[in-house]
Scaffold this motif. Structure first.
Motif, PDB file in Angstrom:
ATOM      1  N   PHE A  32       0.845  -1.200   0.000  1.00 18.36           N
ATOM      2  CA  PHE A  32       0.000   0.000   0.000  1.00 18.36           C
ATOM      3  C   PHE A  32       0.879   1.248   0.000  1.00 18.36           C
ATOM      4  O   PHE A  32       1.581   1.512   0.975  1.00 18.36           O
TER       5      PHE A  32
ATOM      6  N   ASP B 127      -8.644   5.698  -3.202  1.00 16.39           N
ATOM      7  CA  ASP B 127      -8.437   6.554  -2.019  1.00 16.39           C
ATOM      8  C   ASP B 127      -7.020   7.067  -1.741  1.00 16.39           C
ATOM      9  O   ASP B 127      -6.864   8.234  -1.406  1.00 16.39           O
TER      10      ASP B 127
ATOM     11  N   SER C 103     -10.552  -3.081  -3.633  1.00 18.63           N
ATOM     12  CA  SER C 103     -11.060  -2.857  -2.284  1.00 18.63           C
ATOM     13  C   SER C 103     -12.066  -1.720  -2.266  1.00 18.63           C
ATOM     14  O   SER C 103     -12.432  -1.203  -1.232  1.00 18.63           O
TER      15      SER C 103
ATOM     16  N   TYR D 140     -12.320  -7.841  -2.568  1.00 19.09           N
ATOM     17  CA  TYR D 140     -12.853  -7.471  -1.256  1.00 19.09           C
ATOM     18  C   TYR D 140     -14.374  -7.595  -1.404  1.00 19.09           C
ATOM     19  O   TYR D 140     -15.071  -6.637  -1.698  1.00 19.09           O
TER      20      TYR D 140
ATOM     21  N   LYS E 232     -16.922  -6.101   2.150  1.00 18.65           N
ATOM     22  CA  LYS E 232     -16.140  -5.100   2.872  1.00 18.65           C
ATOM     23  C   LYS E 232     -17.114  -4.148   3.541  1.00 18.65           C
ATOM     24  O   LYS E 232     -17.930  -3.501   2.870  1.00 18.65           O
TER      25      LYS E 232
ATOM     26  N   PHE F 243     -12.976   0.259  12.140  1.00 18.53           N
ATOM     27  CA  PHE F 243     -11.685  -0.395  12.373  1.00 18.53           C
ATOM     28  C   PHE F 243     -10.624  -0.105  11.305  1.00 18.53           C
ATOM     29  O   PHE F 243      -9.544  -0.664  11.351  1.00 18.53           O
TER      30      PHE F 243
ATOM     31  N   PHE G 130      -5.286   2.610   9.510  1.00 17.15           N
ATOM     32  CA  PHE G 130      -4.838   2.493   8.114  1.00 17.15           C
ATOM     33  C   PHE G 130      -4.930   3.854   7.421  1.00 17.15           C
ATOM     34  O   PHE G 130      -4.032   4.256   6.680  1.00 17.15           O
ATOM     35  N   ARG G 131      -6.008   4.562   7.688  1.00 15.21           N
ATOM     36  CA  ARG G 131      -6.175   5.870   7.052  1.00 15.21           C
ATOM     37  C   ARG G 131      -5.154   6.864   7.604  1.00 15.21           C
ATOM     38  O   ARG G 131      -4.747   7.790   6.901  1.00 15.21           O
TER      39      ARG G 131
ATOM     40  N   TYR H 126      -9.415 -10.128   6.127  1.00 14.20           N
ATOM     41  CA  TYR H 126      -8.474  -9.042   6.407  1.00 14.20           C
ATOM     42  C   TYR H 126      -8.609  -8.625   7.874  1.00 14.20           C
ATOM     43  O   TYR H 126      -9.597  -8.026   8.267  1.00 14.20           O
TER      44      TYR H 126
ATOM     45  N   TYR I  67      -1.400  -7.569   9.899  1.00 14.05           N
ATOM     46  CA  TYR I  67      -0.196  -6.843  10.317  1.00 14.05           C
ATOM     47  C   TYR I  67       0.583  -7.635  11.352  1.00 14.05           C
ATOM     48  O   TYR I  67       1.708  -7.283  11.691  1.00 14.05           O
TER      49      TYR I  67
HETATM   50  N1  LIG Z   1      -9.810   1.146  -0.066  1.00 10.63           N
HETATM   51  C1  LIG Z   1      -8.634   1.213   0.602  1.00 10.63           C
HETATM   52  C2  LIG Z   1      -8.404   0.257   1.716  1.00 10.63           C
HETATM   53  N2  LIG Z   1      -7.782  -0.913   1.511  1.00 10.63           N
HETATM   54  C3  LIG Z   1      -7.608  -1.505   2.755  1.00 10.63           C
HETATM   55  C4  LIG Z   1      -8.173  -0.686   3.727  1.00 10.63           C
HETATM   56  C5  LIG Z   1      -8.194  -0.888   5.219  1.00 10.63           C
HETATM   57  C6  LIG Z   1      -7.141  -1.775   5.762  1.00 10.63           C
HETATM   58  C7  LIG Z   1      -6.959  -1.699   7.237  1.00 10.63           C
HETATM   59  O1  LIG Z   1      -7.682  -0.990   7.975  1.00 10.63           O
HETATM   60  O2  LIG Z   1      -6.041  -2.368   7.699  1.00 10.63           O
HETATM   61  C8  LIG Z   1      -8.707   0.421   3.081  1.00 10.63           C
HETATM   62  C9  LIG Z   1      -9.311   1.546   3.807  1.00 10.63           C
HETATM   63  C10 LIG Z   1     -10.691   1.972   3.537  1.00 10.63           C
HETATM   64  O3  LIG Z   1     -11.454   1.354   2.812  1.00 10.63           O
HETATM   65  O4  LIG Z   1     -11.037   3.026   4.062  1.00 10.63           O
END
Ligand SMILES: NCc1[nH]cc(CCC(=O)O)c1CC(=O)O
Ligand SMILES: [Mg+2]
Length: 323
Positions: free
Chosen positions: A76, A121, A164, A191, A194, A199, A203-204, A270, A312
């Motif tokens: 990523f 994103d 995703s 995905y 999703k 949670f 990540f963001r 995930y 992770y």
């Molecule tokens: N689309 C992007 C994406 N790909 C994986 C995650 C989250 C992974 C994580 O929280 O570990 C996200 C974030 C989201 O959809 O906002």
């Protein structure tokens, strides 16, 4: 009493003999955060022990993981605001650092499996997974961009693409573009289910990719819904997905089981950033035993039916296995 279940728990050896679920390093895909530059290793503040790496240090980290038996990585990239635009153009710019990095990783470690994320994103100035117009996330217009991104990632050498974004029809659209361009061997891990989850917070932080306006509820699934995951699974299967994924994992173990029991495709789960952060934060305070909590939650994900776990914790798990 004729039946005494405790007999099968009386020693470690017997407990291991009757163990129904066993985790292996081969179950894991390790998600990693990539940044531009050299000699950069920056810890994600909300994910202790998880770093953003520049390519040179990521190559070393991957090598270390491979020596521990982890063979699959999900990369990523984090981009500065200045590289983002409305159309996520950087995601398919052939000169951009993440595509060059994928290529370098694959040429350095041909036997490693490299997965990439398909969604707008990290490259979008709106911070959404799709194209935003008048506050709405456009579906079909987004597919075109996802198609370009997917082709660029396949050309860079990605083994598995992970859409995703939760746009409708994207698996079929990506499959067609890959096939039309000769990438029939590139896999799609969709995905599938999703959820619009709290949670994903850490990540963001890692990618500075939080949506600027609104939330992701018009495209990610409602946490209240279970059967709807079957609709998504049916579509992804028809559209050519090679793997179905459930995300997050721990609050959705029932959905993992549902897909496992209703699909012949391999199921991935995930174990997301917030699930990692929760355990790390309480372990740091001494509120629980982090290692045991990690093992127990990873085990629960596999027991629920996941064949593959994106986590992770992958490297820490692999270290523990070595001991
Ligand atoms: N689309 C992007 C994406 N790909 C994986 C995650 C989250 C992974 C994580 O929280 O570990 C996200 C974030 C989201 O959809 O906002
Ligand atoms: Mg779908």
């Amino acid at each position: 009493m004729l039946r005494r279940p405790r007999r099968n728990r009386k020693s470690q050896v017997i407990r291991q003999m009757v163990e129904e679920t066993r985790l292996s390093v081969k179950d894991f895909i390790f998600p990693m955060f990539l940044i531009d530059g050299i000699n950069q290793k920056v810890e994600v503040s909300s994910m202790p022990g998880i770093f953003r790496y520049s390519l040179d240090l990521m190559l070393k980290e991957i090598e270390e993981c491979m020596n521990l038996g982890i063979m699959a990585f999900d990369i990523f990239p984090a981009y500065p605001e200045s590289k983002k635009d409305k159309y996520a153009s950087e995601s398919y710019n052939p000169d951009t650092f993440y595509l060059k990095a994928i290529h370098k990783i694959k040429t350095s470690f041909p036997e490693a499996v490299v997965m990439t994320d398909v969604a707008m994103d990290p490259y979008s100035s709106d911070g959404h997974d799709g194209l935003v117009q008048d506050g709405k996330i456009l579906n079909d217009e987004t597919l075109e961009i996802l198609g370009k991104m997917s082709l660029a990632q396949a050309q860079a050498g990605a083994d598995i693409l992970g859409p995703s974004d939760m746009m409708d029809g994207r698996v079929g659209c990506i499959r067609k573009i890959l096939d039309d361009n000769g990438f029939t061997d590139v896999s799609i891990m969709s995905y599938t289910a999703k959820y619009a989850s709290a949670f994903y917070g850490p990540f963001r932080d890692a990618l500075d990719s939080a949506p600027k306006l609104g939330d992701k509820k018009t495209y990610q699934m409602d946490p209240a819904n279970y059967y709807e995951a079957l609709i998504e699974a049916g579509l992804d299967t028809e559209e050519g997905a090679d793997f179905l994924m459930v995300k997050p994992a721990l609050a959705y173990l029932d959905v993992i089981r549902l897909l496992k029991d209703n699909s012949n495709l391999p199921i991935a789960a995930y174990n997301v950033s917030g699930e990692y952060a929760m355990i790390k934060a309480s372990a740091q305070r001494g509120w629980l035993d982090g290692e045991r909590a990690m093992m127990e939650s990873l085990l629960s994900i596999k027991r629920a039916g996941a064949n593959i776990i994106l986590s992770y914790f992958a490297k820490e798990f692999a270290h523990l296995m070595r001991k």
